[in-house]
Scaffold this active site. Structure first.
Site, PDB file in Angstrom:
ATOM      1  N   HIS A 120       0.820  -1.390  -0.033  1.00  0.00           N
ATOM      2  CA  HIS A 120       0.113  -0.087   0.016  1.00  0.00           C
ATOM      3  C   HIS A 120       0.838   1.326   0.090  1.00  0.00           C
ATOM      4  O   HIS A 120       0.460   2.370  -0.374  1.00  0.00           O
ATOM      5  CB  HIS A 120      -0.954  -0.139   1.270  1.00  0.00           C
ATOM      6  CG  HIS A 120      -1.946  -1.010   1.348  1.00  0.00           C
ATOM      7  ND1 HIS A 120      -2.841  -0.922   0.025  1.00  0.00           N
ATOM      8  CD2 HIS A 120      -2.392  -1.956   2.102  1.00  0.00           C
ATOM      9  CE1 HIS A 120      -3.931  -2.032   0.468  1.00  0.00           C
ATOM     10  NE2 HIS A 120      -3.530  -2.695   1.592  1.00  0.00           N
ATOM     11  N   ASP A 156      -2.838 -10.477  -2.582  1.00  0.00           N
ATOM     12  CA  ASP A 156      -3.442 -10.109  -1.292  1.00  0.00           C
ATOM     13  C   ASP A 156      -4.796  -9.671  -1.610  1.00  0.00           C
ATOM     14  O   ASP A 156      -5.209  -9.266  -2.461  1.00  0.00           O
ATOM     15  CB  ASP A 156      -2.667  -8.871  -0.638  1.00  0.00           C
ATOM     16  CG  ASP A 156      -2.906  -8.300   0.801  1.00  0.00           C
ATOM     17  OD1 ASP A 156      -2.255  -8.964   1.463  1.00  0.00           O
ATOM     18  OD2 ASP A 156      -3.741  -7.580   0.635  1.00  0.00           O
ATOM     19  N   HIS A 158      -6.354  -7.008  -0.729  1.00  0.00           N
ATOM     20  CA  HIS A 158      -6.541  -5.556  -0.799  1.00  0.00           C
ATOM     21  C   HIS A 158      -5.725  -5.319  -2.079  1.00  0.00           C
ATOM     22  O   HIS A 158      -4.660  -5.870  -2.503  1.00  0.00           O
ATOM     23  CB  HIS A 158      -5.777  -4.794   0.434  1.00  0.00           C
ATOM     24  CG  HIS A 158      -6.578  -5.318   1.518  1.00  0.00           C
ATOM     25  ND1 HIS A 158      -5.982  -6.189   2.490  1.00  0.00           N
ATOM     26  CD2 HIS A 158      -7.785  -4.752   2.177  1.00  0.00           C
ATOM     27  CE1 HIS A 158      -6.759  -6.223   3.541  1.00  0.00           C
ATOM     28  NE2 HIS A 158      -7.693  -5.306   3.348  1.00  0.00           N
ATOM     29  N   ASP A 241      -4.662 -12.931   3.697  1.00  0.00           N
ATOM     30  CA  ASP A 241      -5.966 -12.251   3.940  1.00  0.00           C
ATOM     31  C   ASP A 241      -7.069 -12.562   3.023  1.00  0.00           C
ATOM     32  O   ASP A 241      -8.081 -12.347   3.330  1.00  0.00           O
ATOM     33  CB  ASP A 241      -5.767 -10.878   4.366  1.00  0.00           C
ATOM     34  CG  ASP A 241      -5.095  -9.981   2.964  1.00  0.00           C
ATOM     35  OD1 ASP A 241      -4.661 -10.505   1.952  1.00  0.00           O
ATOM     36  OD2 ASP A 241      -4.745  -8.834   3.526  1.00  0.00           O
TER      37      ASP A 241
END
Ligand SMILES: [Zn+2]
Length: 335
Positions: A120, A156, A158, A241
């Site tokens: 991120h 991931d 996200h 995740d």
């Protein structure tokens, strides 16, 4: 040649009640010796290596803010402590050590198990539990050291907004991200990067997307994009995740799904990049999923059988993503 791994657990990078905590790696740590991989040492990334992705002003600001002690620096919330600046440089260094070992031909492939995570973190800001973009720093190092094209594939849960931002104008770097649509950080729609079709490819998925969908995405999107972009090395942002019982997301991958998708990436790297492949830990907030997911990745990297613990099928229905996959393939004009 061996599979190698770097291990940077950063025990002092910790904040009360925060999900991105050292304990994420507790179960994995006890199993590291059992994966048939060799541990390598890592040194902190240098300022110069870090500045290939991040604004030197940001690097300086982060160093200052960390010196002042524990703080929350954004709404994610992203935290820092007094050791976080050094921890983040060492996490990036762990990925660099893996990338260098693979590039030099000292290792067959590698897995950098590091925290804080990185995908991120954007050139101009730390965010989303990430300080520096570990994987982008290593990918840029590979370009600096003679490779013509590299690709990051991010599974991931996200969107890897930081990696996308780092590569937006870097035509030698490709990026594919699968992620749950509608969750943090809110980017990652199909049309995010119209100037970079077939190079920056977003695959937003509906809640519950499971093994079947991910297998289709690997075959119908990863493969033709890799084939068209022709990277010489593949990096993988491996977040655990996307597992169906992760506490902060609602995707539906099982551990055997993680194995299947990782194995497909190993096969793609073998077919197109002489096997040059580096996995990098990103998210994953249930320590058992992180340990089982990492074990699945090591099974794929070392070409060994996946363990019994991989048999943990998702109890949720896998929505039909046929039309979405079609839409993505059409937008990028994939063959
Ligand atoms: Zn994540």
């Amino acid at each position: 040649m061996a599979t190698v791994y770097a291990y940077v657990p950063s025990p002092e990078h910790v904040y009360p009640d925060h999900p991105e905590r050292p304990g994420r790696l507790d179960i994995l740590q006890t199993r590291l010796d059992s994966f048939g991989a060799e541990k390598i040492d890592s040194a902190p990334a240098t300022r110069e290596q870090t500045a290939r992705v991040h604004d030197p002003k940001l690097i300086k600001e982060l160093e200052e803010v960390c010196k002042q002690g524990p703080a929350i620096i954004d709404y994610a919330p992203t935290f820092v402590t007094q050791t976080s600046f050094e921890d983040a440089l060492l996490a990036a260094g762990g990925v660099l050590a893996c990338a260098q070992a693979v590039m030099r031909g000292d290792a067959k492939n590698a897995f950098a198990i590091v925290r804080p995570p990185g995908h991120h973190a954007e050139p101009q800001r730390a965010m989303g539990f990430c300080i520096f973009n570990n994987i982008a720093i290593a990918a840029c190092e590979a370009l600096e050291n003679g490779l013509q094209r590299v690709m990051v594939i991010d599974y991931d849960a996200h969107h890897g907004n930081g990696t996308q931002a780092a590569f937006l104008n870097e035509k030698r770097a490709g990026f594919i991200s699968t992620h749950q649509w509608g969750i943090y950080p809110g980017t990652g729609w199909i049309e995010d990067a119209p100037q970079a079709k077939k190079r920056i490819v977003n695959v937003p998925l509906l809640a519950g997307a499971g093994d079947g969908t991910y297998t289709r995405v690997a075959d119908e999107i990863f493969k033709p994009v890799v084939e068209s972009f022709k990277p010489e090395m593949i990096f993988v942002s491996a977040g655990f995740d996307a597992h169906w019982n992760d506490p902060i997301t609602t995707l539906g991958l099982s551990t055997s799904g993680y194995y299947a998708i990782s194995k497909k990436l190993v096969d793609l790297a073998e077919q197109y990049c002489n096997g040059k492949l580096v996995f990098v830990l990103e998210g994953g907030y249930d320590p058992k999923n992180v340990a089982n997911g990492a074990a699945a990745v090591f099974s794929a990297l070392t070409n060994s059988k996946v363990g019994e613990e991989a048999n943990d099928p998702s109890p949720y229905p896998d929505p039909d993503h046929g039309s979405r996959i079609f839409e993505i393939r059409k937008w990028h004009n994939l063959p």
